[in-house]
Each structure stands twice: as structure tokens, then as C-alpha cells.
Write an enzyme that holds these catalytic residues in place. Structure first.
Site, PDB file in Angstrom:
ATOM      1  CG  HIS A  85      21.886 -30.431  44.388  1.00  0.00           C
ATOM      2  ND1 HIS A  85      21.023 -29.764  43.541  1.00  0.00           N
ATOM      3  CD2 HIS A  85      22.905 -29.571  44.644  1.00  0.00           C
ATOM      4  CE1 HIS A  85      21.492 -28.543  43.322  1.00  0.00           C
ATOM      5  NE2 HIS A  85      22.625 -28.406  43.972  1.00  0.00           N
TER       6      HIS A  85
ATOM      7  CG  ASP B 176      26.323 -28.667  44.455  1.00  0.00           C
ATOM      8  OD1 ASP B 176      26.132 -29.022  45.629  1.00  0.00           O
ATOM      9  OD2 ASP B 176      25.532 -27.932  43.828  1.00  0.00           O
TER      10      ASP B 176
ATOM     11  CG  HIS C  37      23.698 -26.173  41.114  1.00  0.00           C
ATOM     12  ND1 HIS C  37      23.888 -25.706  42.402  1.00  0.00           N
ATOM     13  CD2 HIS C  37      23.671 -25.081  40.330  1.00  0.00           C
ATOM     14  CE1 HIS C  37      23.952 -24.387  42.382  1.00  0.00           C
ATOM     15  NE2 HIS C  37      23.822 -23.977  41.142  1.00  0.00           N
TER      16      HIS C  37
ATOM     17  CG  MET D  30      27.275 -23.562  40.823  1.00  0.00           C
ATOM     18  SD  MET D  30      27.600 -24.077  42.505  1.00  0.00           S
ATOM     19  CE  MET D  30      27.337 -25.842  42.343  1.00  0.00           C
TER      20      MET D  30
ATOM     21  CG  ASP E  22      21.703 -25.463  46.283  1.00  0.00           C
ATOM     22  OD1 ASP E  22      22.314 -25.517  45.186  1.00  0.00           O
ATOM     23  OD2 ASP E  22      22.109 -26.001  47.325  1.00  0.00           O
TER      24      ASP E  22
HETATM   25  C1  DX5 Z   1      26.803 -24.382  46.800  1.00  0.00           C
HETATM   26  C2  DX5 Z   1      26.028 -25.573  46.248  1.00  0.00           C
HETATM   27  C3  DX5 Z   1      25.057 -26.134  47.254  1.00  0.00           C
HETATM   28  C4  DX5 Z   1      25.763 -26.642  48.521  1.00  0.00           C
HETATM   29  C5  DX5 Z   1      24.733 -27.043  49.542  1.00  0.00           C
HETATM   30  O1  DX5 Z   1      27.438 -23.716  45.749  1.00  0.00           O
HETATM   31  O2  DX5 Z   1      25.285 -25.206  45.105  1.00  0.00           O
HETATM   32  O3  DX5 Z   1      24.308 -27.193  46.643  1.00  0.00           O
HETATM   33  O4  DX5 Z   1      26.555 -27.761  48.191  1.00  0.00           O
HETATM   34  O5  DX5 Z   1      25.451 -27.418  50.697  1.00  0.00           O
HETATM   35  P1  DX5 Z   1      24.936 -26.895  52.125  1.00  0.00           P
HETATM   36  O6  DX5 Z   1      23.575 -27.550  52.306  1.00  0.00           O
HETATM   37  O7  DX5 Z   1      25.970 -27.408  53.083  1.00  0.00           O
HETATM   38  O8  DX5 Z   1      24.847 -25.398  52.056  1.00  0.00           O
HETATM   39 ZN    ZN Z   2      23.902 -26.752  44.421  1.00  0.00          ZN
END
Ligand code: DX5
Ligand code: ZN
Length: 214
Positions: free
Chosen positions: A31, A33, A64, A66, A173
Site C-alpha cells: 500500500h 500512501d 492510495h 489522497m 485502511d
Molecule cells: C492514512 C493512510 C493509511 C495509514 C495506515 O491516511 O491512508 O494507509 O498509512 O497506517 P496505520 O496502519 O498506522 O493506521
Molecule cells: Zn492508505
């Protein structure tokens, strides 16, 4: 259940080695981010970094986005090596067109919903999606607390998938760890993203096997 570790909380000074460590742990995908500092109050990395990480592993890259305007950079992320392109339904992207464009490039299109967004908002797009990502934290940072009240969204997606005979994957997530993973599986989740709990665990390979056993 499958596991997709987030490398957001990895050691950025040695990302290639960290990715190799993730691969050796036996995970199902990775994944990535991507944060633009506009859609979320944080900034991470973009296509140049993903491009350099691509040759390190054959694991699918679950990217992902954002981002406020993810549609503007779909091609660079796909060219860099994204396999699943996850963007937010709350972004300013034209949803249907962006999904169509991702699919026209032969990649898997996914929509992500923030905690305050009703999961029904993605229902009109389910026929076109390979995956739906349910956030169990407010996006922007790793290491946050798991929001169990998001689990009914997963149950609603499972029901809708059965009702319409679809086959999209359901991913959770945020805040997933050894204590919260079983509730995700029980709700019907197919894949969990694990970030801080993965990199902080004494035995990531054991954590991986535990998640995969659920
Ligand atoms: C948050 C991200 C997640 C995060 C997950 O905005 O989309 O993917 O990195 O990390 P943990 O598992 O530590 O919540
Ligand atoms: Zn994420």
C-alpha cells in the site's frame, strides 16, 4: 484475509530495503500512501519514488491517492507502476471518467471513502470498481486509532455485492493491528492495510501469517 502493508511509516532513508523486508514477510500487496498536502494536511511521495521502487518487487502496488485532483496525475502513477489506483470519492475528480481512464490503461480502479462519507455514495460506481477502500481513520497520518464504527460500511458493501452479483474487493485502511484485524475479517473485509503496526511489530512475518489466517 489479505494484507497490504503501508510503507508510509517506513524508514525513507532506505525505502528499497524496507520494501524488500515487506516482500520477505510474505504479504499480498504493498500500500503506497500518496498525500498532496491539500486533500490531507500531510505530504508523502509521488510518481518518481514509486518508479524507483517498482523494480524492487513484483508485489502489486496498491496506490492510495489522497489528492484533491487525482485525475490530473493518473497516467504518471500508472506509468510509475501502480496496479490498483485508489482515489477518494470526496476529491474533485470526475469520478466515472477517472474510473474509466484507469481501466482504459488496464489497471484496477478503486474508490475510497472517508469516515464521514456514507458508503452508499460509492454504490453507483460498484459495477466499474475492482476494489472499495473503507477508511477506518481520518486520512493523513499513520498510527491513528481504529474506528470500529466504520465496520457497518463493510457489511453494507458485502450485502450490496451479493445483491448485485458483483466481485469487487473490500479493503480497510487505518489503525489495523493484531487486536483489530479479526473484527475486519468478521465484518467481511477481504484486504487490510497495516502501516505502523506492521513496522512496529516484533515479527512482521508472523503478523502477516496471522492476518492471512483470518
Ligand atoms: C492514512 C493512510 C493509511 C495509514 C495506515 O491516511 O491512508 O494507509 O498509512 O497506517 P496505520 O496502519 O498506522 O493506521
Ligand atoms: Zn492508505
Amino acid at each position: 484475509m489479505q494484507i497490504s502493508p503501508s510503507i508510509l511509516t517506513c524508514d525513507y532513508a532506505k525505502m528499497g530495503e524496507e520494501l524488500k523486508f515487506v516482500e520477505r514477510s510474505g504479504v499480498d500487496m504493498v500500500h503506497l500512501d500518496v498525500m498532496d498536502g491539500v486533500f490531507v494536511p500531510n505530504f508523502s511521495f509521488g510518481p518518481p519514488v514509486i518508479k524507483r521502487l517498482r523494480p524492487v518487487t513484483d508485489l502489486p502496488f496498491d496506490v492510495h491517492l489522497m489528492m484533491q485532483y487525482p485525475d490530473r496525475l493518473i497516467d504518471p502513477f500508472i506509468d510509475a507502476g501502480a496496479d490498483i489506483v485508489n482515489f477518494h470519492i470526496e476529491s474533485d475528480a470526475p469520478i466515472a471518467d477517472t474510473i474509466a481512464h484507469i481501466k482504459s490503461r488496464g489497471k484496477k480502479a478503486a474508490l475510497t471513502v472517508k469516515p464521514k462519507t456514507p458508503v452508499e455514495d460509492v454504490f453507483p460506481y460498484l459495477d466499474e470498481l475492482a476494489l472499495v477502500l473503507v477508511m477506518t481513520v481520518e486520512p493523513g497520518f499513520g498510527g491513528q486509532h481504529f474506528m470500529a464504527d466504520m465496520l457497518p460500511k463493510v457489511e453494507a458493501l458485502v450485502k450490496e455485492r451479493e445483491r448485485r452479483g458483483l466481485d469487487f474487493v473490500i479493503e480497510i485502511d487505518g489503525g489495523v493491528n493484531r487486536d483489530t484485524a479479526k473484527a475486519c475479517a468478521d465484518a467481511g473485509c477481504d484486504v487490510v492495510v497495516v502501516g505502523s503496526a506492521f513496522f512496529n511489530d516484533a515479527d512482521a512475518a508472523d503478523l502477516t501469517r496471522f492476518v492471512q489466517s483470518l
